[in-house]
Design a protein around this motif. Structure first.
Motif, PDB file in Angstrom:
ATOM      1  N   GLY A  43       0.805  -1.213   0.000  1.00  0.00           N
ATOM      2  CA  GLY A  43       0.000   0.000   0.000  1.00  0.00           C
ATOM      3  C   GLY A  43       0.835   1.258   0.000  1.00  0.00           C
ATOM      4  O   GLY A  43       0.391   2.297   0.435  1.00  0.00           O
ATOM      5  N   ASP A 178      -3.541   9.090  -2.862  1.00  0.00           N
ATOM      6  CA  ASP A 178      -3.177   7.760  -2.354  1.00  0.00           C
ATOM      7  C   ASP A 178      -3.878   7.439  -1.039  1.00  0.00           C
ATOM      8  O   ASP A 178      -4.328   6.312  -0.823  1.00  0.00           O
ATOM      9  N   LYS A 179      -3.963   8.441  -0.145  1.00  0.00           N
ATOM     10  CA  LYS A 179      -4.584   8.195   1.161  1.00  0.00           C
ATOM     11  C   LYS A 179      -6.088   7.982   1.025  1.00  0.00           C
ATOM     12  O   LYS A 179      -6.662   7.133   1.702  1.00  0.00           O
ATOM     13  N   LYS A 182      -6.614   4.545  -0.406  1.00  0.00           N
ATOM     14  CA  LYS A 182      -6.397   3.501   0.590  1.00  0.00           C
ATOM     15  C   LYS A 182      -7.583   3.443   1.557  1.00  0.00           C
ATOM     16  O   LYS A 182      -8.074   2.367   1.898  1.00  0.00           O
ATOM     17  N   LEU A 183      -8.031   4.622   1.954  1.00  0.00           N
ATOM     18  CA  LEU A 183      -9.174   4.754   2.852  1.00  0.00           C
ATOM     19  C   LEU A 183     -10.430   4.097   2.278  1.00  0.00           C
ATOM     20  O   LEU A 183     -11.209   3.463   2.983  1.00  0.00           O
ATOM     21  N   LYS A 226      -8.615  15.333   2.960  1.00  0.00           N
ATOM     22  CA  LYS A 226      -8.423  13.929   3.350  1.00  0.00           C
ATOM     23  C   LYS A 226      -9.251  13.624   4.601  1.00  0.00           C
ATOM     24  O   LYS A 226      -9.971  12.622   4.666  1.00  0.00           O
ATOM     25  N   THR A 227      -9.177  14.524   5.591  1.00  0.00           N
ATOM     26  CA  THR A 227      -9.951  14.365   6.814  1.00  0.00           C
ATOM     27  C   THR A 227     -11.446  14.450   6.515  1.00  0.00           C
ATOM     28  O   THR A 227     -12.251  13.712   7.095  1.00  0.00           O
ATOM     29  N   LEU A 230     -12.644  11.212   5.175  1.00  0.00           N
ATOM     30  CA  LEU A 230     -12.735  10.248   6.277  1.00  0.00           C
ATOM     31  C   LEU A 230     -14.012  10.466   7.086  1.00  0.00           C
ATOM     32  O   LEU A 230     -14.740   9.516   7.397  1.00  0.00           O
TER      33      LEU A 230
END
Lengths: 387, 158
Positions: A43, A178-179, A182-183, A226-227, A230
């Motif tokens: 990953g 990427d994050k 992955k998330l 990103k947050t 999420l």
């Protein structure tokens, strides 16, 4: 007289790459040994694996670059290598090999900043195709997994200087891709897959607020989005469907055909909205900085410059603003060695040889990297012309 | 007089538990933390994606006088960032991408940690993944996400 040949080596992160370029303009070969299959299992980029893969790949990659170019090592006029920024262990593999070749064939060593390489990829592409070159000063957006920076690039003949006009204060744009990938269990790398899936969703479905930057209005921030992704996942109870997708896919790089049936409309909308927000931010700040700096052209480069939506938006809105946008083909956007040979060309012309004591640097600001006039007297420990 | 985290008593109560309401307050926590750290210290940061680990390290870097806030960026991709200045050194490390102790062990981090080659403050994001030598002292800071911008930071000595 034939054009001087530069053999360049790049090993700053994922890719072991070698290329031969003639006269800073003609691309004779551009070989990239992608390590993505190895990293997919983890990953991300694993540095120790990266170093080991570089070690395994460097000799065959250089050999193949020479073969494809139809040249012998002894014909090279200089050897160039990336000396930063990047993973020091990985950089050292390429740099040390370049030093060895430089010593063996007694030709100068040129140390190149990886970020200058991305910028010169644009020039190389134009020259290689025999097309007109971008006008200078230019604004370069270098956008990748590790970097998101706006540079003002000035040119005087074959001398270039670089000034940072804006940069990310937290995550790079590619890192956010990427994050988020992955998330959401969409595999690695996140860029291409999000770019493709985004076309299937409604980009207005999730309104992400744009990061407002205190101080420099041309700085970026991609940590907040990103947050926000999420939180969206948590608030909308998407964890279960993500876990189901993770199980269904298993390790390795999923193809779009495998991913599509595993993504519900909610996921596609979220992905499309994420991409819309990131691209909008990149485009708005790039055009803002370009207008303020009064540049002749915009250069879009780095791994994320492969993003179709970003290329399209920036090109069309640049055209509306009367500023031509130049983006190299995908093979020159992502990490490669041809761009290192291209950025080495001004150094070659200026006689800026590096010594065998040249070091690799994890961080190496581009603002200090410029081609200087040829020194009157080179230090004795360094290669000098005609040595 | 230098107080150090080697001495548990010196960790001010305000740092042991702190309610942050914004990235700016998390940054300020990091800056305050810098003032109680010795030249060699290991700080492990644990908290979900977006908890504010990088924001805290930004404050730490500015407090140590090694870098400006805007120059400290996420090392997720590049893994190790090094800052130096004001006679201090900071390694900013991110283990986000690394899985399993084998990958982490091969990073060669032991050279960077306190007792290694140089005196340095070492801040490790996703520090819970770092296998610790039994004798290795460390300050563990956990960040819990309690709301959109609210966080609870807790510091304890390991």
């Amino acid at each position: 007289m034939s054009q001087p040949l530069i053999l360049a080596i790049e090993s700053s992160c994922d890719e072991t790459a070698a290329a031969v370029v003639a006269g800073g303009a003609r691309l004779l070969s551009n070989v990239v040994l992608s390590q993505i299959p190895v990293h997919q299992l983890y990953g991300g980029v694993v540095p120790e694996l990266a170093s080991r893969e570089h070690l395994r790949g460097i000799v065959p990659v250089v050999r193949q670059a020479l073969e494809k170019a139809g040249v012998e090592l002894s014909q090279m006029d200089a050897i160039a290598a990336t000396h930063g920024p990047g993973l020091v262990g990985a950089l050292l593999v390429g740099l040390t090999y370049a030093k060895s070749i430089s010593t063996a064939i007694n030709k100068p060593l040129l140390c190149v900043n990886h970020l200058a390489g991305h910028i010169h990829a644009v020039l190389l592409d134009r020259r290689n195709q025999g097309l007109d070159e971008p006008g200078f000063p230019a604004l370069a957006l270098v956008v990748s997994g590790g970097h998101t920076t706006l540079y003002l690039v000035e040119r005087e003949g074959e001398r270039f200087s670089y000034r940072t006009l804006g940069k990310t204060r937290d995550d790079a744009a590619g890192e956010a891709y990427d994050k988020v990938a992955k998330l959401l269990a969409l595999g690695y790398p996140g860029g291409p897959v999000i770019d493709q899936l985004a076309a299937l969703g409604n980009e207005r479905a999730v309104p992400f607020t744009r990061a407002r930057m205190k101080g420099n209005p041309f700085d970026f921030s991609f940590s907040g989005i990103k947050t926000a992704v999420l939180r969206y996942v948590q608030v909308h109870g998407m964890a279960e469907s993500i876990e189901a997708r993770r199980r269904a896919l298993g390790p390795g790089r999923p193809t779009l055909d495998r991913l599509k049936p595993l993504c519900d409309p909610q996921t596609l909308d979220l992905v499309a909205s994420f991409q819309h927000a990131v691209v909008e931010d990149l485009v708005a700040k790039t055009l803002g900085a370009a207008n303020e700096a009064g540049v002749q052209s915009i250069l879009l480069t780095g791994g994320v410059a492969a993003n179709k939506r970003l290329r399209l938006e920036l090109t069309s809105r640049g055209a509306e603003a009367g500023i031509p946008v130049y983006a190299p083909p995908l093979s020159l956007c992502t990490d490669n060695a041809a761009m290192i040979a291209a950025a080495a060309w001004p150094l070659y012309l200026a006689g800026q040889w590096a010594g065998l004591d040249a070091a690799a640097y994890a961080q190496l600001p581009l603002d200090a990297f410029r081609s200087m006039p040829a020194p009157d007297a080179a230090p004795s420990s360094r290669h000098t012309p005609g040595e | 007089m230098t107080t150090t985290v080697d001495d548990p008593v010196s960790l001010p109560p305000a740092l042991r538990e702190f309610a942050s309401h914004s990235p700016e307050e998390t940054f300020e926590y990091g800056r305050t933390l810098a003032s109680v750290l010795s030249d060699s210290a290991l700080v492990l940061l644990q908290g979900d994606l977006g908890a504010g680990k990088t924001a805290l390290v930004k404050g730490l870097a500015e407090g140590l006088g090694v870098a400006r806030e805007e120059d400290v960026v996420s090392p997720s991709y590049t893994l190790i960032h090094e800052y130096e200045g004001n006679g201090r050194r900071l390694y900013h490390i991110d283990l986000y991408r690394l899985e399993g102790t084998t990958e982490i062990a091969t990073l060669g981090l032991e050279d960077l940690l306190p007792g290694g080659l140089r005196e340095a403050v070492v801040a490790v994001e996703w520090g819970g993944k770092l296998p610790l030598h039994p004798q290795q002292r460390a300050l563990l800071i956990t960040i819990d996400i309690t709301g959109e911008t609210s966080r609870i930071l807790r510091a304890s000595l390991l």
